[in-house]
Structure formats: C-alpha cells, structure tokens
Design a protein around this motif. Structure first.
Motif, PDB file in Angstrom:
ATOM      1  N   GLY A 361      73.365  -4.611  36.352  1.00 50.33           N
ATOM      2  CA  GLY A 361      71.959  -4.488  35.964  1.00 50.33           C
ATOM      3  C   GLY A 361      71.100  -5.486  36.722  1.00 50.33           C
ATOM      4  N   TYR A 362      69.860  -5.092  37.004  1.00 51.46           N
ATOM      5  CA  TYR A 362      68.966  -5.902  37.841  1.00 51.46           C
ATOM      6  C   TYR A 362      67.573  -5.921  37.225  1.00 51.46           C
ATOM      7  CZ  TYR A 362      72.805  -4.686  40.940  1.00 51.46           C
ATOM      8  OH  TYR A 362      74.059  -4.498  41.459  1.00 51.46           O
ATOM      9  N   PHE A 363      66.937  -7.070  37.247  1.00 53.12           N
ATOM     10  CA  PHE A 363      65.558  -7.139  36.779  1.00 53.12           C
ATOM     11  C   PHE A 363      64.663  -7.507  37.957  1.00 53.12           C
ATOM     12  CE2 PHE A 363      68.048  -8.544  32.904  1.00 53.12           C
ATOM     13  CZ  PHE A 363      68.064  -7.265  32.360  1.00 53.12           C
ATOM     14  N   VAL A 369      66.798  -2.207  36.293  1.00 53.12           N
ATOM     15  CA  VAL A 369      67.616  -1.155  36.904  1.00 53.12           C
ATOM     16  C   VAL A 369      69.037  -1.276  36.383  1.00 53.12           C
ATOM     17  CG1 VAL A 369      68.466  -0.154  39.053  1.00 53.12           C
ATOM     18  CG2 VAL A 369      66.224  -1.291  39.006  1.00 53.12           C
ATOM     19  N   LEU A 370      69.543  -0.191  35.845  1.00 52.26           N
ATOM     20  CA  LEU A 370      70.936  -0.147  35.413  1.00 52.26           C
ATOM     21  C   LEU A 370      71.680   0.755  36.385  1.00 52.26           C
ATOM     22  CD1 LEU A 370      73.012  -0.875  33.178  1.00 52.26           C
ATOM     23  CD2 LEU A 370      72.371   1.260  32.041  1.00 52.26           C
ATOM     24  N   SER A 371      72.628   0.180  37.102  1.00 46.63           N
ATOM     25  CA  SER A 371      73.376   0.956  38.095  1.00 46.63           C
ATOM     26  C   SER A 371      74.708   1.412  37.489  1.00 46.63           C
ATOM     27  CB  SER A 371      73.621   0.086  39.340  1.00 46.63           C
ATOM     28  OG  SER A 371      74.694   0.616  40.105  1.00 46.63           O
ATOM     29  N   ILE A 372      74.883   2.735  37.408  1.00 43.66           N
ATOM     30  CA  ILE A 372      76.133   3.309  36.875  1.00 43.66           C
ATOM     31  C   ILE A 372      76.700   4.237  37.943  1.00 43.66           C
ATOM     32  CG2 ILE A 372      77.212   4.577  34.983  1.00 43.66           C
ATOM     33  CD1 ILE A 372      74.877   3.923  33.211  1.00 43.66           C
ATOM     34  N   PRO A 373      77.513   3.695  38.864  1.00 41.75           N
ATOM     35  CA  PRO A 373      78.010   4.530  39.962  1.00 41.75           C
ATOM     36  C   PRO A 373      79.067   5.536  39.520  1.00 41.75           C
ATOM     37  CG  PRO A 373      78.906   2.304  40.111  1.00 41.75           C
ATOM     38  CD  PRO A 373      77.924   2.287  38.986  1.00 41.75           C
ATOM     39  N   VAL A 389      76.278  -2.263  29.136  1.00 39.28           N
ATOM     40  CA  VAL A 389      75.044  -1.497  28.978  1.00 39.28           C
ATOM     41  C   VAL A 389      74.190  -2.136  27.874  1.00 39.28           C
ATOM     42  CG1 VAL A 389      74.076   0.740  28.316  1.00 39.28           C
ATOM     43  CG2 VAL A 389      76.082   0.643  29.831  1.00 39.28           C
ATOM     44  N   GLN A 390      74.849  -2.512  26.772  1.00 36.14           N
ATOM     45  CA  GLN A 390      74.098  -3.132  25.671  1.00 36.14           C
ATOM     46  C   GLN A 390      73.517  -4.478  26.096  1.00 36.14           C
ATOM     47  OE1 GLN A 390      73.284  -1.669  22.645  1.00 36.14           O
ATOM     48  NE2 GLN A 390      71.875  -3.415  22.756  1.00 36.14           N
ATOM     49  N   GLU A 391      74.301  -5.242  26.843  1.00 44.23           N
ATOM     50  CA  GLU A 391      73.829  -6.551  27.304  1.00 44.23           C
ATOM     51  C   GLU A 391      72.581  -6.379  28.182  1.00 44.23           C
ATOM     52  OE1 GLU A 391      76.741  -8.640  29.612  1.00 44.23           O
ATOM     53  OE2 GLU A 391      75.334 -10.239  30.167  1.00 44.23           O
ATOM     54  N   ASP A 407      70.261   4.207  37.605  1.00 44.62           N
ATOM     55  CA  ASP A 407      70.656   4.677  38.934  1.00 44.62           C
ATOM     56  C   ASP A 407      72.024   5.359  38.850  1.00 44.62           C
ATOM     57  OD1 ASP A 407      71.499   5.032  41.522  1.00 44.62           O
ATOM     58  OD2 ASP A 407      70.812   3.072  42.238  1.00 44.62           O
ATOM     59  N   LEU A 408      72.026   6.682  39.036  1.00 43.76           N
ATOM     60  CA  LEU A 408      73.269   7.462  38.955  1.00 43.76           C
ATOM     61  C   LEU A 408      73.675   8.019  40.329  1.00 43.76           C
ATOM     62  CD1 LEU A 408      72.369   9.532  35.743  1.00 43.76           C
ATOM     63  CD2 LEU A 408      73.877   7.554  35.855  1.00 43.76           C
ATOM     64  N   GLN A 409      73.201   7.420  41.392  1.00 45.55           N
ATOM     65  CA  GLN A 409      73.572   7.930  42.713  1.00 45.55           C
ATOM     66  C   GLN A 409      75.094   7.931  42.867  1.00 45.55           C
ATOM     67  OE1 GLN A 409      70.675   6.628  46.072  1.00 45.55           O
ATOM     68  NE2 GLN A 409      70.696   4.982  44.595  1.00 45.55           N
ATOM     69  N   GLN A 410      75.602   8.985  43.480  1.00 45.50           N
ATOM     70  CA  GLN A 410      77.036   9.152  43.789  1.00 45.50           C
ATOM     71  C   GLN A 410      77.918   9.246  42.551  1.00 45.50           C
ATOM     72  OE1 GLN A 410      78.167   9.583  46.942  1.00 45.50           O
ATOM     73  NE2 GLN A 410      76.270   9.064  47.988  1.00 45.50           N
ATOM     74  N   ASN A 411      77.335   9.384  41.373  1.00 46.98           N
ATOM     75  CA  ASN A 411      78.153   9.354  40.147  1.00 46.98           C
ATOM     76  C   ASN A 411      78.853  10.694  39.940  1.00 46.98           C
ATOM     77  OD1 ASN A 411      79.079   9.459  37.415  1.00 46.98           O
ATOM     78  ND2 ASN A 411      77.791   7.687  36.982  1.00 46.98           N
ATOM     79  N   GLN A 412      80.174  10.655  40.031  1.00 46.76           N
ATOM     80  CA  GLN A 412      80.964  11.884  39.927  1.00 46.76           C
ATOM     81  C   GLN A 412      81.535  12.112  38.541  1.00 46.76           C
ATOM     82  OE1 GLN A 412      83.851  11.372  43.205  1.00 46.76           O
ATOM     83  NE2 GLN A 412      82.937  13.276  43.882  1.00 46.76           N
ATOM     84  N   GLY A 413      81.125  11.316  37.574  1.00 44.76           N
ATOM     85  CA  GLY A 413      81.585  11.565  36.213  1.00 44.76           C
ATOM     86  C   GLY A 413      82.689  10.636  35.787  1.00 44.76           C
TER      87      GLY A 413
END
Ligand code: NAG
Ligand code: NAG
Ligand code: NAG
Ligand code: NAG
Ligand code: NAG
Ligand code: NAG
Ligand code: NAG
Ligand code: NAG
Ligand code: NAG
Ligand code: NAG
Length: 882
Positions: A361-363, A369-373, A389-391, A407-413
């Motif tokens: 996560g980034y501020f 921004v929460l990055s979840i690849p 995620v909660q933090e 940010d869900l870029q490239q996220n394949q599940g």
C-alpha cells in the motif's frame, strides 16, 4: 534480509548455447527468474530450432494415441460451461464464435483420414481450438507443445508519448534509460519488426498468440513487459509463452528497427519448460515416449564405457554449472521492478517474488493505492493478506486519505475467499437486498455431469458421522463441486435437496441444458473448512464479514471515492472482486490496449466462477466408478481396465471452466429464463487511459495519472472511451460495441520448412558439457526424505510413498517417507519437483492423497505426489547406477 524456506529454485541450461530452460509452471506464464538468469546474450538459436525441426517435428503421429486423447479431451470439455455461448455468442462478445465440439470432431476426422503425419501438427490443431475459446480457465499442456515454448528476444512495452497520442512500441531498456537520464531525451519508438509496420506485426501476433482474453485490447496488453509482471516473476506472452513456432521457416532472426534508424537483430528464443530429468533420450522412440507419452527411457546400466559421444541426442543429466538462487524476502518491490514501484507505506509480511507476501500500500498526498497483483495465496498466507488490506485501510483513514486506487493490473486471480474478504473490508455492511457479493453461478448440465453430481451428492448425504472416517469425509468434501447439498438455491433460500433439483431434466435453451443458479454459503463451517482450510476450532477466521468473522469496522470511503485500476488482464477471482466493486458503484479505469481510441473492457480474463482441471475430474470419475461398482455399472468413456481415464497423450494439465457467473440483476428479471453468463457480456471500463513513456515504468506517475483521470481531469480518458459503462446510479449512455467484423487472420504455421543454422554433425546434436545445469537443482528441489520425527520444511508434508525399483528388483523397503511439497489445485506446481527420484511417471497435484484431519496443523490444499511410487537410490539395489 532473511531467506524463506520455500526456495523457488530455478535452473537454466543452455543446449549448444541456445535452449533456455525455464521453470515448469503449468500456469500461463513462465518465470522471469529463469530467463533473466540465463545467458541469452545474443547467442544463436539455430540448434534448438534444429532439434525442433529435425527431431520434434519429425516425431510421427500415432493415430491410436491421438484418438484416445481426443476421446479424453472431448469428455473433459463436456464440463466446460460455455460451449453453447461460444458457438453462438451475443453480438457484444468481442471474439469470434467457435463450435468446440464440432472442431474436435473435425480434428478427429482428420486423424481418421490419416491427414496427420506429425505429432506437432496434431497438437497445433488442438491448440488452435483451445485458443479460440478465449477463456483463461481453459488451458491445455500436452505433449511436445508443453515441453517447448518460444520467446521474442527483446523486451517491449507499448506507451503513448503524452497520454493523448496513440501508443507506440519501445524497447523496455530505452524507456529505463530515458527515465534514468531524467527524460532529457525521448526514446525512439520501434518503427518496424522484420520490415513490417511494428504495430501491424504485433497486433496480428497478439491475436494469434495471446491466450485466454475476451478482446484484442487485452490480447495486446498481454504481450508486453510490465512492472507488475516483474514483481511476480512473470514475462508477457512475447517473453516466453508462444506456443507456435514463430520463425518464418527460413530464418529465425528478428530485426527491430527504431524510428531514428538504429537496428537490432537477434534470434527467436526457444524455452524448454520442463524440469524433469528423464535421462538421455537417444532414439526417436525415446523422444516420442518422453515428450509425447511422458514415459521415461529404459534405465541403463552404467557399464563404465564412454558412451557420452555415442549417438546421444538429448541429455538433461548434466549437473555442472549448477546455479541456485534463494528468493529474497524484501519489504518493497523496488529492485524487482527496476524502481518502478516506490517504497510502500504498508506491506504484507514475507514479500517475495515467488509468492508469499503480495499486497502493498502507498500513500501519495491524499491518494491511497492498494496494489493487489494476485489473489493467489496458500491458506496460511491468506490471513496476512487480509490483515495487510485492513492495515492499509486503517492507516489511510488515520492519515485522512480521501481517494483510493485499488491496482489490479496483471491480477490473474487466486483464492476466492480473498475476493469476498477484501471487498468486505471496503464495504463491510451489505444488506440482503444488495447484489454485491451475491456471486451466483450455474453450470452446463449433461449426462456424465449428472451421473457424477448425483452419485457424489448422495454419497455425501449418506455419510454416517458417528464413524470417524466418514465424519472427516463429510468435512473434507463439503465444498466438493459435486456435493450440491451444501449450496444455496436462491429460489428457495435453502440448500439444494439433491442433484435433480439443481440440474433438472428441463431447463433447455441455446440447444443445451443448464443447472439452476447456486450460491456458496460462506457462513457454513464445513464449507469454509473444505474450501479454504479454515478449521472451526483453530481460532482462524473465515472471510471477513461471514460466519465467525463478523464485521467490526465501518465503511470509510464512498464508492465514488474508490476506483479500481486494471489492464484488462484481470481474471478469475480478480474478475469476481472487480464485479463486486462495480456493483457497489466503484468505477474501473483501464490502462493500455491497442493503439486506437475507443472503449476497453476492464476484465477480459476469465469471468468464469470455477477453474477446474481434468486431473481433478479424473479423480472424481474414479471415485464415482468405485461407488457404482457394486451395481456393476461403469462410467461411459472409461475403459474398464484403467484405474483412471486413459489420456492418450501425456496431459500435464487440462483446465476448463466448470461454472459461469450469473449476475443477480439478470437472474432477478426471471429466475427461470435464459441468463447470459457474465463472460459473454460487454463490460466496458468507465474510463480508459493510455500508458505513457513516463508512467509505464513508474507506478508513482501512473497512479497520479489514474487519480487525475478519475477525479480531476476526465479529459485524460482516451477519446471515445467513456459512457459505455453503467453504475448502479447511472445507466450507460452508449450501447455495447458489436463484435468486430474483420476476419481474424487464420493461424498458419508452416512446419514443413526448415530453419536455423544447426551445429549437428551427421544429424546428431551434441551438447557441451556444462551447458546443462538442471540436475542438481532438481535434486535440491526434488523430494527429500522426512527428517527425524517426520519433520519437513514448512509447505511440505511427510507422507509414505510406495517404493518400486527398476526391472523387478526387490526394494529394501516397500514404502519410504518423503516430504511432499504442497501444490495449488488450479496451478499444480509439481513438475519442478520431479527430479532425480526416478519417479515412475510424474508428480501430480493429488488432492486426495490423504484425508486431512482436523487435528493436523497444516491443511494442505494438495500434495505433489509421485504417481506409481519412487525409486530412491538407497532403497533400490541397482537404483544408484541410474
Ligand atoms: C555469458 O556469456 C558471455 C558472453 O559469451 C560470457 O562472457 C559470460 O561469462 C557468460 N556468463 C555466464 C554466467 O555464463
Ligand atoms: C464429444 O462428446 C459428445 C457428447 O458425448 C458427442 O456428441 C460428440 O460426438 C463427441 N465428439 C467427439 C469428437 O468425440
Ligand atoms: C536511437 O534511439 C535509441 C533509443 O532511444 C538510442 O539508444 C540511440 O542512441 C538512438 N540512435 C541515434 C543514432 O540517435
Ligand atoms: C504472517 O505474518 C507474520 C508477521 O506478522 C509472519 O511472522 C508470518 O511468517 C507470516 N506468515 C505467512 C505464512 O506468510
Ligand atoms: C429469499 O431471500 C431474498 C432476500 O432476503 C428474498 O427477497 C426472497 O423473497 C426470498 N425467497 C424466498 C423464496 O424465500
Ligand atoms: C448457511 O450456513 C449456516 C451455518 O451452517 C446456516 O445456519 C445457514 O442456514 C446456511 N444457509 C442456508 C441458506 O442454508
Ligand atoms: C444401486 O442400485 C440400487 C438398486 O437399484 C439403488 O438403490 C442404489 O442407489 C444404486 N447405487 C448406486 C451407487 O447407484
Ligand atoms: C457385471 O458386468 C460384467 C461385465 O459387463 C458381466 O460380465 C457380469 O455378468 C455382470 N454381473 C452382473 C451380476 O450383472
Ligand atoms: C516517478 O515519477 C515521480 C513523479 O513524477 C518522480 O518523482 C519519480 O522520481 C519517478 N521515479 C523514477 C524512478 O524515475
Ligand atoms: C511452407 O513452406 C514451404 C517451403 O517454403 C512452401 O512450399 C509451402 O507453400 C509453405 N506452406 C504454407 C502453408 O505457407
């Protein structure tokens, strides 16, 4: 800095300097680690193409093997949920229609007419059908095409100069160089590839090679390198996932010419996607047996003579030049992404390129921004994912962050429970009347499915829970896809009574038969245990907001204060999550796509609700066969004397989609009418942006551009890209575009011509000693005997394996205990472990190796289990010689 125990050991070997060995990940992308570390600097590719030309291409086609495979695959694909829609899709579906069963019939007819003389041609024809399904859940790894793939020799990205002008292609290194020089000079774009307009070359290439996406914008994005791929150790399609031989037959070179006139020439690369040590393959028969049938050559006794130069064709055994790397555990993604990712403010513990920690996560000023690849996590990692995620939310709220980008870029599940969990962290309250996490799905009904579903459901309902084994069976199998008695029927708000209620004889449309819609009960402890390994008395929680993990937080941001960022490649669990978010009123910003204006869909990977595999299906069919045996009935398509189905070819992995997602709004209109699966609906993003040369390798810049497009400057959205998407509060203003009418280029692969500049002498390829470094990595990475007290590293479980020695030798013990690595069901990662153990056959991800009991700490999803036993050196008298 620490090192984790789950070493992702890679190995690379170079045959005559050209054959790159990559990690055997049957998932769609080969690992970055391997290729980065190989010495691919400008070495010619001739020899590998010679191997392919002279040896692999010349592998004969055996009619009987091909027919048995078609039988196996056709039976498997009867479970594919979308056959009828693929045959006649709605006009808004962007890919071309395909009648899968008819196409398989066509290939079968070609076999019967003796039209195949080479195995490779047959495999290419089967692949072209799989490719035409455009569903990330449908993939096939068989025979020679599973063993080899191809790569473009240059890393490429596609980016616009200013966000407005159409994107051009750039060498990734030029972008990084310009960034390093503070953009004092703009990099020069690629003008032509092999003297053809670069965009034209690659857009044709994308539609022929990119795999599993619902439209060509996503096909395009899938080609290229991306920082979010880098942090997961993946390459784009061009970087190593090409199934079809890309050389033009006469030469294997690629010439890239930049607009400023600079030229680069290199060769297509070939990758060997296996970490399996079969011993020398000396004859064409060995080649066929190993690559096509998965059989190892007969064990040879070392008679001390120097056999190394006698007709050796292909040898994996060399151990020299071994390189092992340990995966670095880090607290940021800077190094992995060439500084594209900045230092995070929040990071999941054990952040590694090999999986483990993935969330950061980034501020940035008032933007969070929460990055979840990826959502792919082992059960024991999921909790840290959720906590991170909660933090992020807690810290962002504390810092008065106003706007959120997920940010869900490239996220394949990955793990489905994390879609529910993550969603609920943002939207904790969900009254019954809302559709948000309804997550309904249905499947294709057909006789074999009904037989399996009916038998397994009745078996489960009949379990006697007074009996210990049956008690555990009931818990273990509660989320089994063929136990319908735990699934909710939204027509009654109760669980299904039996398979017949779920998959009735009527329910026909589109010339096919369909089940009712089912829903998962995420409050059911048995389901949570069975599906996600959550033990009821362990203090572990299910997904946030369900069962024993009730909501304790409040919603911080309104839906309009959140956007999700995708690149169209979002698939599977990512699709489910993005769907939840959109239904709650969150907008999607999609980045990239073909160099043309207009809308783009946010989720073009599989929108299917359940990835399944033929291996799992085999297990069910075997189980049902046993259930039916007392009544002396047998299953169709399963020869009586096979324990499991006969696959014909070596099938490493055959994935399909078992259930379609059905949207609540569609279902509510009329629960008994036809429901078009979400897979076939046009789901435009609310705004599309181009990647720019400044943001493609700078996430800080990208997120800032996304925030502007979302909240302050909608003019940044690509021309004509808005108005196609609806929100709960606002209907779409533009109708979905119709399927493009332009005929897709037909895939023509000319395998008759010969390429490369081989180093063969008398038709025999020689390999330099030291070129092959797979052996030791396999040994290190292979199965280890359990330690004292049955100890194994974390992620491994100690289990007895039968010992079978070669040639009828009597083993010193019939069983030996080995540490079996864990595997993930949808992506069995077992291949890389099948090393020097003289495994008979192959390691498989065996979900039913042993029932997991509630007292055991580690609830493995599956274990990589040697099929048919092992031949350990210390237990087989002659085993050591081989
Ligand atoms: C890679 O190849 C180059 C050029 O042939 C050579 O100088 C270098 O030592 C090689 N590196 C490795 C790790 O083999
Ligand atoms: C595939 O299976 C279906 C259903 O059993 C059958 O109708 C069809 O003929 C089979 N096709 C092939 C090629 O075996
Ligand atoms: C052409 O562009 C490339 C990439 O920007 C650069 O590295 C190279 O120096 C340029 N060549 C000339 C002749 O300007
Ligand atoms: C979860 O996070 C803790 C630190 O909070 C760490 O010690 C632990 O190893 C992590 N577990 C996994 C499986 O990643
Ligand atoms: C099922 O539950 C929903 C939501 O609470 C409700 O609207 C519906 O009427 C119920 N259906 C039946 C048959 O009880
Ligand atoms: C879901 O599971 C919970 C806990 O077992 C149970 O109380 C509830 O009735 C189930 N819901 C349905 C609709 O069956
Ligand atoms: C076997 O046949 C009996 C009698 O027809 C039937 O009651 C039973 O359900 C059958 N068992 C299975 C597993 O089909
Ligand atoms: C069971 O099936 C076998 C093979 O089809 C047949 O030979 C045998 O007679 C059957 N037994 C009974 C009791 O029907
Ligand atoms: C990324 O972009 C930001 C904002 O423009 C800039 O401050 C930062 O230095 C850039 N990062 C790199 C690695 O160039
Ligand atoms: C394949 O290559 C051969 C030799 O160059 C040529 O004769 C043949 O026409 C080609 N086939 C196709 C389909 O392009």
């Amino acid at each position: 800095m620490t090192f984790i125990s789950r070493l992702l050991l890679w190995s690379s070997f170079v045959l005559s300097g050209v054959l790159h060995h990559v990690d055997a990940r049957p998932g769609p992308r080969p690992s970055l680690l391997n290729r980065r570390a190989t010495n691919d600097t400008g070495r010619p590719c001739g020899a590998v193409f010679d191997i392919i030309e002279e040896d692999l291409k010349s592998l004969p086609f055996l009619k009987d093997v091909g027919l048995r495979f078609i039988e196996y695959y056709n039976t498997t694909l009867q479970f594919q949920s979308t056959l009828a829609y693929l045959k006649s899709p709605p006009a808004e579906y962007q890919q071309t229609a395909v009648d899968v069963v008819a196409e398989l019939g066509r290939v079968k007819q070609k076999v019967l007419n003796d039209q195949y003389s080479r195995q490779l041609d047959f495999e290419y024809d089967v692949h072209s059908i799989v490719h035409a399904i455009h569903d990330d859940h449908v993939n096939l790894h068989i025979g020679i095409t599973a063993a080899f793939s191809f790569a473009f020799p240059f890393d490429i990205v596609s980016a616009s100069l200013d966000g407005k002008s159409l994107p051009k292609l750039y060498l990734r290194k030029d972008i990084l160089q310009a960034r390093g020089n503070g953009w004092t000079e703009e990099p020069s774009p690629i003008a032509t590839i092999n003297d053809m307009d670069a965009n034209e070359f690659l857009s044709q290439f994308a539609s022929q090679n990119s795999f599993g996406y619902l439209e060509n914008h996503a096909d395009w994005n899938a080609l290229f390198e991306h920082p979010t791929n880098d942090i997961q150790g993946f390459y784009g399609t061009l970087g190593g996932q090409l199934v079809y031989y890309p050389g033009n037959g006469l030469d294997d070179t690629v010439k890239v010419k930049l607009e400023n006139g600079t030229e680069f020439t290199d060769n297509w690369l070939a990758l060997l996607n296996q970490l399996h040590s079969p011993g020398p393959l000396e004859t064409a028969g060995d080649f066929y047996n190993y690559f096509v049938l998965g059989l190892e050559p007969p064990v040879q006794v070392d008679d001390g003579s120097d056999s190394e130069n006698s007709g050796l064709l292909f040898d994996f055994e060399g151990e020299d030049g071994l390189q092992l790397i340990e995966i670095k555990v880090d607290t940021n993604w800077k190094e992995e992404s060439d500084d594209a990712f900045p230092e995070p403010d929040v990071a999941q513990p054990i952040l590694t390129i090999a999986g483990g920690g993935v969330v950061t996560g980034y501020f940035q000023e008032d933007i969070g921004v929460l990055s979840i690849p990826t959502f792919e996590q082992f059960p024991e990692e999921a909790k840290n994912f959720s906590n991170t995620v909660q933090e992020f939310i807690t810290k962002a709220e504390h810092q008065k962050i106003k706007k959120i980008i997920i940010d869900l870029q490239q996220n394949q599940g990955g793990s489905v429970s994390l879609a529910f969990d993550t969603f609920r962290r943002f939207f904790p309250a969900e009254p019954d009347t809302l559709p948000w996490t309804w997550a309904g799905s249905r499947r294709r009904s057909h006789p074999l499915g009904d037989l399996v579903g009916g038998s397994v459901t009745e078996w489960w309902k009949g379990l006697n829970t007074e009996d210990d084994d049956q008690f555990f069976d009931q818990w273990d199998e509660a989320a089994n896809e063929f136990v319908i008695a735990t699934r909710i029927n939204p027509l009654t708000n109760d669980t299904f009574e039996n398979w017949g209620e779920y998959s009735p004889a009527q329910g026909n449309y589109r010339e096919d038969r369909w089940s009712k819609v089912e829903r998962l009960n995420l409050s059911d402890e048995q389901v949570l245990y069975s599906a996600f390994s959550i033990e009821p008395e362990s203090g572990e929680d299910g997904p946030y907001g369900y069962g024993k993990n009730p909501v304790t937080t409040k919603q911080v941001w309104k839906p309009e204060e959140i956007v999700i960022l995708t690149d169209g490649l979002c698939s599977s669990t990512c699709s489910l999550f993005a769907g939840f978010m959109n239904q709650a009123g969150v907008r999607t910003i999609v980045a990239g796509g073909l160099p043309k204006t207009g809308p783009m869909q946010g989720v073009s990977g599989s929108r299917g609700a359940r990835a399944y595999s033929s291996g799992l299906l085999d297990w069910h069919l075997k189980f049902v066969g046993l259930l039916l045996a007392p009544n002396n009935s047998s299953l169709p398509n399963i020869p009586i004397d096979y324990e499991t189905r006969d696959t014909g070819l070596w099938v490493h992995h055959a994935g399909f989609n078992l259930r379609d997602e059905i949207l609540k709004a569609d279902w509510e209109k009329d629960p008994n009418a036809e429901h078009t699966p979400r897979q076939f609906q046009y789901e435009a993003a609310h705004c599309r942006i181009f990647y720019t040369v400044r943001n493609i390798y700078n996430m800080t810049q990208l997120w800032s551009d996304v925030a502007q497009a979302a909240w302050t400057n909608p003019a940044l959205c690509v021309e004509g890209s808005t108005g196609y998407a609806n929100l709960p509060s606002q209907p779409a203003t533009a109708p979905p575009p119709l399927r493009p009418t332009a005929q897709k280029p037909k895939i023509v692969i000319n395998t008759t011509t010969r390429g490369g500049m081989g180093e063969d002498t008398n038709g025999v390829l020689m390999f330099n000693e030291g070129d092959m470094v797979a052996g030791m990595a396999v040994k290190r990475n292979g199965l280890e005997p359990c330690g004292a007290g049955d100890k194994c590293p974390s992620q491994f479980a100690c289990r007895p394996i039968p010992v079978n020695c070669a040639n009828g030798e009597r083993p010193k013990a019939t069983e030996a205990k080995y540490c079996l690595p864990v595997c993930k069901p949808a992506v069995p990662t077992c291949d890389r472990f099948s090393g020097d153990l003289k495994v008979n056959g192959h390691l498989r991800c065996d979900l039913k190796y042993e029932a997991v009991t509630k007292s055991r700490k580690h609830d493995f999803v599956g274990l990589c289990t040697p099929q048919g036993g092992i031949k350990p050196q210390n237990l087989c008298p002659g085993g050591a010689a081989t």
